[in-house]
Design an enzyme around this catalytic site. Structure first.
Site, PDB file in Angstrom:
ATOM      1  N   ASP A 172      -1.073  -5.895   9.200  1.00  0.00           N
ATOM      2  CA  ASP A 172      -2.045  -4.883   8.790  1.00  0.00           C
ATOM      3  C   ASP A 172      -3.257  -5.637   8.271  1.00  0.00           C
ATOM      4  OD1 ASP A 172      -3.490  -2.744   7.902  1.00  0.00           O
ATOM      5  OD2 ASP A 172      -2.046  -2.076   6.399  1.00  0.00           O
ATOM      6  N   LYS A 191     -13.352  -0.712   5.256  1.00  0.00           N
ATOM      7  CA  LYS A 191     -13.841  -1.565   4.166  1.00  0.00           C
ATOM      8  C   LYS A 191     -14.950  -2.504   4.635  1.00  0.00           C
ATOM      9  CE  LYS A 191     -10.632   0.016   1.350  1.00  0.00           C
ATOM     10  NZ  LYS A 191      -9.797   0.793   2.262  1.00  0.00           N
ATOM     11  N   TRP A 205       0.856  -1.187   0.000  1.00  0.00           N
ATOM     12  CA  TRP A 205       0.000   0.000   0.000  1.00  0.00           C
ATOM     13  C   TRP A 205       0.891   1.236   0.000  1.00  0.00           C
ATOM     14  CZ3 TRP A 205      -1.935   2.725   4.836  1.00  0.00           C
ATOM     15  CH2 TRP A 205      -2.878   3.720   4.502  1.00  0.00           C
TER      16      TRP A 205
END
Length: 440
Positions: A253, A289, A172
């Site tokens: 993560d 999300k 990311w």
């Protein structure tokens, strides 16, 4: 007595001096040497390829400027429904109504946030039967980014190693920035194999084993961003062994729990397995999300400690870190998430909705692959369905992505990454035809 002409002349001179003084003052500004920063960018995914950087802002602006009615935006990093519209989960609407109806006050939360939320977040991540629950130091955070920032600061301050964190290549875009700003040295480990459009597992293991002792490794728990390529459970077991053999520290993560496979337990397998194997990892969680709480910025950072006494000390230092950062987190989003997680009926509904979102993504992957095959494509598109989560690496080149945008009004990053959430039953045929046109 001065004539009106001389008075006007003096006033003009005075105004000129004032203007020049004002300009000089501006030229001598304290911030005169501050450079213009670049727009938010999707960084180059693989170091040895000369992929061009593509500004996400640029994609959005180009998409908006395109007058073609059937244009497609595959750059957005948020879930969309099958009409391409932002989606608020029904369970979130119900939970929000419940929160509002309680007429709660707006007093500050504690430094570590809303306790009902953090307890439920830990249960979701680690599982109700986890041996770690009694020794987890946890704090609410400003979504996943805030959790990573707290974790980076904690590791920079207390990690016994060289203060170096290894992130996957690619990762990311914000990972490197967050950890560099935390004071950590950022290195990369091999992850993506451009030839197979899959996992470079041998390179990954070799880099973990080759890193200096006590290094930190950032691991995506599920739905790797940006590739969509995840290790298998057996590969995770080997990764655990490699991390352990190097006395390394695992920092997970987990931004997509439930959103990847549709099963929150399945998506949490890596971190739960690591704990079973004796690791005491750190974890960044996001509810952007899987609950669609993007703008509410709901997240959590936690560290699994050796025992209750260590937990107490770690918790005290987390509070010391959070206090000068933002004092305490916002309460509304945490209350909404807490309501969903703690109400059995609402929790069941939410889990069903998460699966529906994940299933739509999986279905769009299968449809895209099928449409490409129906067009007679000579290429193997199996990576589209073997990858998982919101993003997919297509294997298209920057030049092909440029052609998609300019000739077919299909917008995405130049590294070939697409947001599968932008695919719908209404545009998948046109998308497949566009891809087939640039890569027949």
């Amino acid at each position: 007595m001065l004539s009106s002409v001389r008075i006007a002349s003096r006033r003009a001179v005075t105004r000129g001096v004032a203007v020049r003084s004002s300009i000089a003052a501006r030229q001598a500004s304290t911030w005169a040497d501050v450079p213009q920063g670049p727009p938010t960018i999707q960084t180059t995914p693989i170091a040895d390829l000369n992929f061009l950087r593509k500004a996400i802002l640029g994609i959005t602006e180009a998409f908006k400027a395109d007058s073609f009615k059937e244009k497609i935006n595959l750059g957005v990093g948020a879930y969309r429904d099958d009409q391409g519209k932002p989606y608020v989960l029904p369970s979130v609407r119900i939970a929000e109504d419940k929160v509002v109806s309680q007429l709660l006050n707006k007093e500050y939360a504690g430094i570590t946030g809303v306790p009902e939320f953090t307890k439920a977040a830990a249960l979701l991540a680690y599982g109700p039967d986890s041996s770690a629950l009694d020794r987890v130091a946890i704090t609410q955070s400003i979504s996943g980014t805030g959790a990573l920032r707290i974790g980076g600061a904690f590791l920079q301050r207390f990690s016994p190693g060289a203060k170096t964190i290894y992130i996957p290549n690619p990762s990311w875009a914000n990972h490197a920035a967050v950890f560099k700003d935390s004071g950590l040295t950022v290195e990369k480990y091999r992850y993506y194999n451009k030839d197979t459009i899959g996992l470079d597992f041998e390179g990954l293991i070799a880099d973990i084993k080759g890193a200096p002792k006590n290094s930190i490794f950032l691991l995506h728990a599920c739905a790797h961003n940006p590739t969509g390529v995840d290790p298998t459970p057996e590969q995770w077991k080997e990764i655990s062994e490699a991390v352990k053999s190097g006395d390394h520290y695992a920092f997970f993560d987990m931004a997509y729990q439930g959103f990847a496979s549709g099963d929150t337990d399945k998506d949490a397998f890596p971190i739960r397995y690591f704990i079973e194997q004796g690791h005491n990892p750190a974890l960044a969680q996001s509810f952007a999300k899987n609950m669609g709480l993007y703008g509410e910025r709901v997240g959590a950072f936690s560290i699994v400690c050796a025992d209750a006494e260590e937990k107490k000390r770690v918790d005290s230092q987390i509070k010391i870190l959070v206090r000068p950062l933002y004092s305490n987190p916002p309460v509304h989003g945490a209350r909404v998430a807490s309501t969903i997680l703690n109400d059995p009926a609402l929790n069941k509904q939410w889990l069903g909705e998460v699966k529906e979102m994940a299933d739509r993504i999986i279905t769009m992957r299968a449809l895209l692959k099928k449409e490409l095959e129906n067009l007679g494509s000579k290429h193997d598109w199996s990576h589209i369905t073997s990858q998982i989560g919101m993003f997919a690496y297509t294997g298209l080149t920057p030049e092909q992505m440029d052609t998609l945008a300019k000739e077919h009004s299909v917008y995405a990053t130049k590294d070939g990454r697409i947001s599968v959430a932008g695919i719908t039953t209404g545009n998948v045929k046109r998308l497949a035809a566009a891809i087939h046109a640039v890569k027949p």
